[in-house]
Motif scaffolding. Structure first.
Motif, PDB file in Angstrom:
ATOM      1  N   ASN A 188      24.098  31.088 -14.323  1.00 37.93           N
ATOM      2  CA  ASN A 188      24.033  31.567 -15.710  1.00 37.93           C
ATOM      3  C   ASN A 188      24.017  33.082 -15.828  1.00 37.93           C
ATOM      4  O   ASN A 188      24.126  33.612 -16.929  1.00 37.93           O
ATOM      5  CB  ASN A 188      22.814  30.962 -16.404  1.00 37.93           C
ATOM      6  CG  ASN A 188      23.047  29.534 -16.825  1.00 37.93           C
ATOM      7  OD1 ASN A 188      23.594  29.260 -17.878  1.00 37.93           O
ATOM      8  ND2 ASN A 188      22.659  28.591 -15.980  1.00 37.93           N
ATOM      9  N   GLU A 214      26.901  23.448 -14.807  1.00 37.41           N
ATOM     10  CA  GLU A 214      26.771  24.838 -15.195  1.00 37.41           C
ATOM     11  C   GLU A 214      27.832  25.721 -14.534  1.00 37.41           C
ATOM     12  O   GLU A 214      28.159  26.789 -15.036  1.00 37.41           O
ATOM     13  CB  GLU A 214      25.371  25.376 -14.878  1.00 37.41           C
ATOM     14  CG  GLU A 214      25.087  25.624 -13.399  1.00 37.41           C
ATOM     15  CD  GLU A 214      24.763  24.353 -12.655  1.00 37.41           C
ATOM     16  OE1 GLU A 214      24.546  23.306 -13.317  1.00 37.41           O
ATOM     17  OE2 GLU A 214      24.728  24.380 -11.427  1.00 37.41           O
ATOM     18  N   ARG A 217      30.600  26.637 -16.769  1.00 34.80           N
ATOM     19  CA  ARG A 217      30.306  27.409 -17.976  1.00 34.80           C
ATOM     20  C   ARG A 217      31.290  28.571 -18.088  1.00 34.80           C
ATOM     21  O   ARG A 217      31.635  29.218 -17.103  1.00 34.80           O
ATOM     22  CB  ARG A 217      28.870  27.949 -17.910  1.00 34.80           C
ATOM     23  CG  ARG A 217      28.488  28.763 -19.139  1.00 34.80           C
ATOM     24  CD  ARG A 217      27.055  29.246 -19.022  1.00 34.80           C
ATOM     25  NE  ARG A 217      26.133  28.141 -18.973  1.00 34.80           N
ATOM     26  CZ  ARG A 217      25.697  27.475 -20.037  1.00 34.80           C
ATOM     27  NH1 ARG A 217      26.133  27.803 -21.225  1.00 34.80           N
ATOM     28  NH2 ARG A 217      24.846  26.493 -19.920  1.00 34.80           N
TER      29      ARG A 217
END
Length: 492
Positions: A188, A214, A217
């Motif tokens: 992230n 993730e 992303r």
């Protein structure tokens, strides 16, 4: 399962993680507000805790909150009403309240119809502490920035994110592997909110799964990282990849490089760079003329790889690039249309500009498909200048004016239809009128392919073969991959 980002939002400023200096500066601003009386802008990437910090500060001080989102109110009248509420509330017992304007970077230039100027007056005259929250500080008007103090919330390091994820898992009584939390934090890259969401999405049978989504992303490069890559650091091929990762269209990238290259290059380097930028502008002109967006890649090649390739040596250190480059009326119109699409499709403005607007331009080119163009104008509440921009037609032509009028009629008919009888005339007259309006607009496009066939039937002049083929190819892609193109089917 309740949203963890809401459940674990910090209730006190001391609980805000990863931005200690910014947090302390924010608290000092509040403690000394009686002395300076200035508003403050807190800005930084999404997910770093800006809005949470504002609410936590209000909770610490015992100040009630008066909050508005700039995406919901952009005109001078709406801002003035908001200012009136803030002023009237300040007279009730003389107590402080915190006035919060979120997404303040959406208040800029002419398309907000006076909103930025009205907000500047508000922050200068308000009798209450005001917090403006922005992702991009330089998208705010210079007047508004100069009227406020500035505090930057930086991206949160993975080292600071991991303890937060660990605490949340323990409070939820969820088993976890420290290495998994570390991978989530790294993936992230500074977005605490995104890390918490990804952690929650991995919960299965009372534990955090080792694999998740993730890594998929959409992590994009910010514009200043792109400038450093092209002008100072990376070779041509790497600079091109950075351009692809930037959340901007090629014409935006051209504006930024053209404006900032003299701050880094000089002499022969600068002259060679401008040669590539001129070539990029030629390719962008062909895109506008033909609606063939495959030419975008040639513009990007020149803007990124071309400019990086003429650099004689790499540069280090920090460069003061300054704010956003001057944007023409055409750029501002495009931004307004993109923002209307983004609000409707629930995507970012950059995504709307890069991935949705080109399809709309191809589908409604020169208003050939009138019904589809009317639907678009009604769906996004576009005026003549906006319809003219998207379709490539003149805004004063009868064709564009007629489309805008038809869109207004369609909007009014839909308002009556969905009013639950609030506007019903005696003996159902209004209901009949609404039904007639609906008959005029609904059901004429059974499928997008049929719409494009109608467009093709209108034909094009000599040399339009590539344009029509490209438009039809894009149209087919929209029809087949509708789920992946949010917004295109919303107005159908």
């Amino acid at each position: 399962m309740a949203d963890w980002t809401t459940r674990y939002r910090p209730t006190t400023l001391s609980a805000v993680r990863g931005n200690n200096k910014a947090r302390d500066a924010f608290e000092e601003w509040a403690d000394t507000w009686n002395e300076h009386g200035e508003a403050v802008v807190i800005h930084g990437s999404p997910g770093v805790g800006k809005t949470s910090a504002a609410h936590a500060l209000a909770n610490d001080k015992g100040w009630p909150i008066l909050e508005m989102n700039a995406s919901d109110a952009r005109t001078a009248d709406e801002i003035e009403r908001f200012a009136g509420r803030a002023a009237s509330n300040s007279t009730l017992g003389g107590d402080r309240q915190l006035v919060i304007l979120d997404e303040a970077d959406n208040l800029h230039r002419h398309k907000d119809r006076g909103g930025a100027a009205a907000m500047t007056r508000l922050v200068k005259e308000a009798a209450q502490p005001i917090v403006l929250i922005a992702n991009d500080y330089y998208e705010m008007s210079a007047g508004l920035r100069s009227a406020c103090q500035e505090i930057e919330f930086r991206d949160i390091s993975a080292r600071s994110i991991v303890p937060v994820l660990r605490d949340v898992c323990r409070q939820e009584d969820i088993e976890f592997d420290e290495a998994v939390l570390e991978r989530i934090a790294e993936a992230n890259r500074g977005d605490l909110r995104g890390a918490i969401k990804d952690t929650q999405s991995r919960v299965q049978d009372g534990q955090i799964r080792a694999e998740g989504s993730e890594g998929e992303r959409d992590r994009t490069e910010d514009i200043f990282s792109f400038l450093d890559a092209v002008l100072k650091e990376q070779p041509a091929e790497d600079a091109l990849q950075t351009a692809y990762a930037a959340d901007e269209t090629p014409d935006d990238l051209l504006l930024w490089i053209e404006d900032k290259v003299p701050k880094v290059y000089e002499g022969g380097e600068l002259a060679d760079a401008y040669e590539h930028l001129a070539d990029a502008d030629v390719w962008l002109g062909r895109v506008r003329a033909t609606q063939n967006y495959s030419y975008w890649r040639y513009a990007t090649d020149n803007v990124a790889a071309g400019v990086a390739a003429v650099r004689r040596s790499d540069r280090g250190g920090w460069t003061r690039y300054g704010g956003a480059p001057y944007r023409s009326a055409r750029d501002a119109t495009r931004d307004y249309v993109a923002e209307r699409i983004a609000a409707s499709a629930d995507v970012s403005t950059a995504t709307a500009r890069r991935e949705i607007l080109p399809y709309l331009e191809a589908m409604t080119h020169h208003c050939r498909n009138r019904e589809l163009t009317v639907r678009m104008a009604a769906r996004y509440d576009l005026e003549a200048e906006h319809v003219a921009f998207v379709t490539g037609s003149g805004k004063t032509t009868n064709k564009v004016q007629g489309i805008v009028e038809a869109a207004e009629e369609r909007t009014e008919a839909e308002a009556v239809e969905h009013s639950g009888g609030a506007f019903a005339a005696p003996e159902g007259a209004a209901e009949d009128a609404a039904g007639d309006g609906d008959d005029d607009t609904d059901g004429t496009l059974a499928a997008f392919g049929a719409a494009e066939s109608e467009s093709d039937a209108d034909g094009g002049g000599p040399g339009d073969t590539d344009t029509d083929t490209d438009a039809n190819t894009r149209a087919g892609a929209v029809e087949e991959e509708d789920d992946g193109q949010a917004g295109l089917s919303d107005f159908m």
